[in-house]
Design an enzyme around this catalytic site. Structure first.
Site, PDB file in Angstrom:
ATOM      1  N   SER A  16      43.944  49.563  40.492  1.00 33.03           N
ATOM      2  CA  SER A  16      45.275  49.545  39.863  1.00 33.03           C
ATOM      3  C   SER A  16      46.144  50.727  40.288  1.00 33.03           C
ATOM      4  O   SER A  16      45.724  51.885  40.241  1.00 33.03           O
ATOM      5  CB  SER A  16      45.143  49.569  38.350  1.00 33.03           C
ATOM      6  OG  SER A  16      46.432  49.701  37.777  1.00 33.03           O
ATOM      7  N   LYS A  67      43.925  39.501  29.659  1.00 32.84           N
ATOM      8  CA  LYS A  67      45.300  39.104  29.304  1.00 32.84           C
ATOM      9  C   LYS A  67      45.364  38.071  28.175  1.00 32.84           C
ATOM     10  O   LYS A  67      46.367  37.992  27.475  1.00 32.84           O
ATOM     11  CB  LYS A  67      46.041  38.571  30.540  1.00 32.84           C
ATOM     12  CG  LYS A  67      46.344  39.687  31.529  1.00 32.84           C
ATOM     13  CD  LYS A  67      47.155  39.220  32.714  1.00 32.84           C
ATOM     14  CE  LYS A  67      47.240  40.372  33.710  1.00 32.84           C
ATOM     15  NZ  LYS A  67      48.264  40.205  34.715  1.00 32.84           N
ATOM     16  N   ASP A 104      54.728  39.507  33.714  1.00 37.05           N
ATOM     17  CA  ASP A 104      54.271  38.919  34.984  1.00 37.05           C
ATOM     18  C   ASP A 104      55.191  37.785  35.444  1.00 37.05           C
ATOM     19  O   ASP A 104      55.383  37.588  36.650  1.00 37.05           O
ATOM     20  CB  ASP A 104      52.853  38.348  34.841  1.00 37.05           C
ATOM     21  CG  ASP A 104      51.793  39.428  34.772  1.00 37.05           C
ATOM     22  OD1 ASP A 104      51.993  40.499  35.370  1.00 37.05           O
ATOM     23  OD2 ASP A 104      50.756  39.197  34.118  1.00 37.05           O
ATOM     24  N   ASN A 154      40.427  25.485  40.136  1.00 39.38           N
ATOM     25  CA  ASN A 154      39.654  26.661  39.740  1.00 39.38           C
ATOM     26  C   ASN A 154      38.174  26.328  39.840  1.00 39.38           C
ATOM     27  O   ASN A 154      37.770  25.198  39.569  1.00 39.38           O
ATOM     28  CB  ASN A 154      40.001  27.056  38.297  1.00 39.38           C
ATOM     29  CG  ASN A 154      39.460  28.427  37.949  1.00 39.38           C
ATOM     30  OD1 ASN A 154      39.717  29.391  38.679  1.00 39.38           O
ATOM     31  ND2 ASN A 154      38.715  28.530  36.861  1.00 39.38           N
ATOM     32  N   ARG A 155      37.394  27.327  40.242  1.00 40.99           N
ATOM     33  CA  ARG A 155      35.939  27.124  40.355  1.00 40.99           C
ATOM     34  C   ARG A 155      35.381  26.538  39.048  1.00 40.99           C
ATOM     35  O   ARG A 155      34.644  25.579  39.060  1.00 40.99           O
ATOM     36  CB  ARG A 155      35.282  28.476  40.667  1.00 40.99           C
ATOM     37  CG  ARG A 155      33.803  28.434  40.768  1.00 40.99           C
ATOM     38  CD  ARG A 155      33.254  29.808  41.037  1.00 40.99           C
ATOM     39  NE  ARG A 155      33.635  30.771  39.992  1.00 40.99           N
ATOM     40  CZ  ARG A 155      33.239  32.024  39.976  1.00 40.99           C
ATOM     41  NH1 ARG A 155      32.478  32.502  40.931  1.00 40.99           N
ATOM     42  NH2 ARG A 155      33.605  32.838  38.997  1.00 40.99           N
ATOM     43  N   THR A 156      35.781  27.112  37.936  1.00 39.89           N
ATOM     44  CA  THR A 156      35.377  26.588  36.626  1.00 39.89           C
ATOM     45  C   THR A 156      36.492  25.677  36.125  1.00 39.89           C
ATOM     46  O   THR A 156      37.547  26.153  35.692  1.00 39.89           O
ATOM     47  CB  THR A 156      35.164  27.754  35.632  1.00 39.89           C
ATOM     48  OG1 THR A 156      34.378  28.750  36.279  1.00 39.89           O
ATOM     49  CG2 THR A 156      34.519  27.304  34.347  1.00 39.89           C
ATOM     50  N   LYS A 159      38.735  25.855  32.797  1.00 40.88           N
ATOM     51  CA  LYS A 159      39.859  26.800  32.646  1.00 40.88           C
ATOM     52  C   LYS A 159      41.154  26.217  33.211  1.00 40.88           C
ATOM     53  O   LYS A 159      42.244  26.472  32.694  1.00 40.88           O
ATOM     54  CB  LYS A 159      39.512  28.146  33.278  1.00 40.88           C
ATOM     55  CG  LYS A 159      38.615  28.942  32.323  1.00 40.88           C
ATOM     56  CD  LYS A 159      37.904  30.073  32.985  1.00 40.88           C
ATOM     57  CE  LYS A 159      38.794  31.243  33.326  1.00 40.88           C
ATOM     58  NZ  LYS A 159      38.010  32.280  34.037  1.00 40.88           N
ATOM     59  N   TYR A 220      47.616  42.925  45.391  1.00 41.34           N
ATOM     60  CA  TYR A 220      48.375  43.893  46.206  1.00 41.34           C
ATOM     61  C   TYR A 220      47.476  45.001  46.747  1.00 41.34           C
ATOM     62  O   TYR A 220      47.923  45.823  47.553  1.00 41.34           O
ATOM     63  CB  TYR A 220      49.548  44.483  45.408  1.00 41.34           C
ATOM     64  CG  TYR A 220      49.121  45.293  44.195  1.00 41.34           C
ATOM     65  CD1 TYR A 220      49.002  44.687  42.951  1.00 41.34           C
ATOM     66  CD2 TYR A 220      48.839  46.648  44.300  1.00 41.34           C
ATOM     67  CE1 TYR A 220      48.606  45.411  41.841  1.00 41.34           C
ATOM     68  CE2 TYR A 220      48.440  47.378  43.194  1.00 41.34           C
ATOM     69  CZ  TYR A 220      48.326  46.756  41.969  1.00 41.34           C
ATOM     70  OH  TYR A 220      47.926  47.483  40.869  1.00 41.34           O
ATOM     71  N   GLY A 241      51.017  40.677  46.589  1.00 44.93           N
ATOM     72  CA  GLY A 241      51.505  40.797  45.211  1.00 44.93           C
ATOM     73  C   GLY A 241      52.228  42.094  44.911  1.00 44.93           C
ATOM     74  O   GLY A 241      52.514  42.388  43.748  1.00 44.93           O
TER      75      GLY A 241
HETATM   76  P1  ATR Z   1      39.404  35.600  33.645  1.00 45.75           P
HETATM   77  O1  ATR Z   1      38.651  34.547  34.407  1.00 45.75           O
HETATM   78  O2  ATR Z   1      38.540  36.315  32.650  1.00 45.75           O
HETATM   79  O3  ATR Z   1      40.724  35.203  33.122  1.00 45.75           O
HETATM   80  P2  ATR Z   1      40.577  36.823  35.878  1.00 45.75           P
HETATM   81  O4  ATR Z   1      39.928  37.922  36.613  1.00 45.75           O
HETATM   82  O5  ATR Z   1      41.968  36.893  35.452  1.00 45.75           O
HETATM   83  O6  ATR Z   1      39.640  36.716  34.663  1.00 45.75           O
HETATM   84  O7  ATR Z   1      40.375  35.517  36.716  1.00 45.75           O
HETATM   85  C1  ATR Z   1      39.618  35.521  37.837  1.00 45.75           C
HETATM   86  C2  ATR Z   1      39.918  34.253  38.619  1.00 45.75           C
HETATM   87  O8  ATR Z   1      39.283  34.359  39.874  1.00 45.75           O
HETATM   88  C3  ATR Z   1      39.368  33.018  37.949  1.00 45.75           C
HETATM   89  O9  ATR Z   1      40.171  31.939  38.290  1.00 45.75           O
HETATM   90  C4  ATR Z   1      37.978  32.924  38.602  1.00 45.75           C
HETATM   91  O10 ATR Z   1      37.397  31.657  38.604  1.00 45.75           O
HETATM   92  P3  ATR Z   1      36.403  31.240  37.400  1.00 45.75           P
HETATM   93  O11 ATR Z   1      37.301  30.867  36.273  1.00 45.75           O
HETATM   94  O12 ATR Z   1      35.624  30.107  37.936  1.00 45.75           O
HETATM   95  O13 ATR Z   1      35.568  32.438  37.109  1.00 45.75           O
HETATM   96  C5  ATR Z   1      38.341  33.309  40.018  1.00 45.75           C
HETATM   97  N1  ATR Z   1      37.176  33.756  40.757  1.00 45.75           N
HETATM   98  C6  ATR Z   1      36.541  34.944  40.668  1.00 45.75           C
HETATM   99  N2  ATR Z   1      35.496  35.001  41.508  1.00 45.75           N
HETATM  100  C7  ATR Z   1      35.452  33.810  42.161  1.00 45.75           C
HETATM  101  C8  ATR Z   1      34.596  33.227  43.161  1.00 45.75           C
HETATM  102  N3  ATR Z   1      33.571  33.907  43.688  1.00 45.75           N
HETATM  103  N4  ATR Z   1      34.881  31.981  43.588  1.00 45.75           N
HETATM  104  C9  ATR Z   1      35.900  31.282  43.086  1.00 45.75           C
HETATM  105  N5  ATR Z   1      36.764  31.761  42.129  1.00 45.75           N
HETATM  106  C10 ATR Z   1      36.519  33.003  41.668  1.00 45.75           C
END
Ligand code: ATR
Length: 276
Positions: A16, A67, A104, A154-156, A159, A220, A241
């Site tokens: 940061s 956040k 943001d 998104n990987r997950t 979300k 960034y 960024g």
């Molecule tokens: P949070 O997930 O707690 O809101 P964030 O740091 O703001 O935190 O978000 C990180 C983002 O990067 C998320 O979209 C995360 O995907 P997941 O929701 O699946 O965790 C993504 N991210 C982080 N590492 C990743 C990886 N190795 N491959 C794909 N996406 C990743």
């Protein structure tokens, strides 16, 4: 005059540059205050908010990954924070209520979207990667600008589904399909933490993107992620960024101090030199 305290909470925080930004402005506007990095665990959020209530801290920024996590500890959320359910700026108002706001959205508008005035942005296909803390701000700003074809992945997936609940017109695609979707996209925006200093990076190649693609990374630090380097080599237009970061900071500063601080060359130089 007493020394005022501000800071940023998150984890990790080593990337940061918010202290550089705010401490530069405190000095420039002769405000006796200090802005520091406050790296905390999730279970420490409550304690930090209490420090704001006790006026030991005058304001905080929030970054990855808190956040959304801060919201239950606040008295009210307003403006863009309410629209996005993402808070990056907190302060105590005159009625002694803890207020969460979001700068943001403004940062992304000033740092990216407004560069495309008169560019028919409404017609573009946009692929947003990630569903983390800043993603809803990016999507809200894109929708406000009138963009109709927004894809999110998104990987997950859960979300991404949560973000779609807030913004039903967006389309979710599977993480396995991002490269294929990337080939159709006019704009790709990375809101994941892939590529952030010290983190892993995208495994996908994105080899067959359109030659007139615009790639935007909200990271960034480093100033050039692997994706930016790769696209630059192909002469694809890229943005990092940094401007979003500076503009969100400008709005946070103005919310706390009722001064709209100047983005002068000396500040830009300070930031650039810290990125090296
Ligand atoms: P949070 O997930 O707690 O809101 P964030 O740091 O703001 O935190 O978000 C990180 C983002 O990067 C998320 O979209 C995360 O995907 P997941 O929701 O699946 O965790 C993504 N991210 C982080 N590492 C990743 C990886 N190795 N491959 C794909 N996406 C990743």
């Amino acid at each position: 005059m007493t020394n005022l305290s501000y800071g940023i909470i998150g984890k990790p925080l080593s990337h940061s540059l918010s202290p550089t930004l705010h401490n530069f402005w405190f000095k420039k506007y002769k405000i006796s205050a200090n802005y520091s990095l406050i790296e905390i665990e999730l279970n420490q959020i409550e304690e930090i908010i209490k420090r704001i209530r006790k006026k030991e801290l005058q304001g905080i920024n929030i970054t990855i990954p808190y956040k959304q996590a801060v919201i239950p500890f606040l008295d009210i959320i307003i403006d863009d924070a309410k629209e996005t359910m993402s808070v990056n700026t907190i302060s105590l108002n005159k009625e002694e209520k803890i207020v969460g706001n979001n700068t943001d959205v403004y940062g992304f508008e000033q740092g990216f979207i407004n560069k495309f005035n008169n560019k028919n942005l409404e017609q573009k296909k946009v692929l947003v990667l990630g569903a983390g803390g800043a993603t809803s701000s990016v999507i809200y700003a894109l929708l406000k600008r009138g963009i109709k074809q927004i894809f999110i992945s998104n990987r997950t997936i859960e979300k991404a589904e949560n973000i779609k609940k807030k913004f039903p017109s967006i389309t979710i695609i599977r993480w396995d399909d991002i490269e294929a979707k990337g080939e159709e996209a006019d704009i790709i925006i990375n809101t994941t933490s892939l590529g952030l200093k010290g983190n892993s990076d995208f495994k996908q190649d994105f080899k067959n993107v359109k030659p007139n693609l615009v790639y935007c990374d909200i990271i960034y630090n480093p100033d050039e992620t692997l994706m930016i380097k790769k696209f630059n080599k192909k002469n694809i237009q890229t943005y990092n960024g940094l401007e979003m970061f500076v503009y969100q900071g400008q709005k946070s500063f103005s919310l706390w101090n009722a001064i709209n601080p100047e983005l002068d060359d000396e500040l830009k130089q300070n930031i650039i030199s810290e990125l090296k």
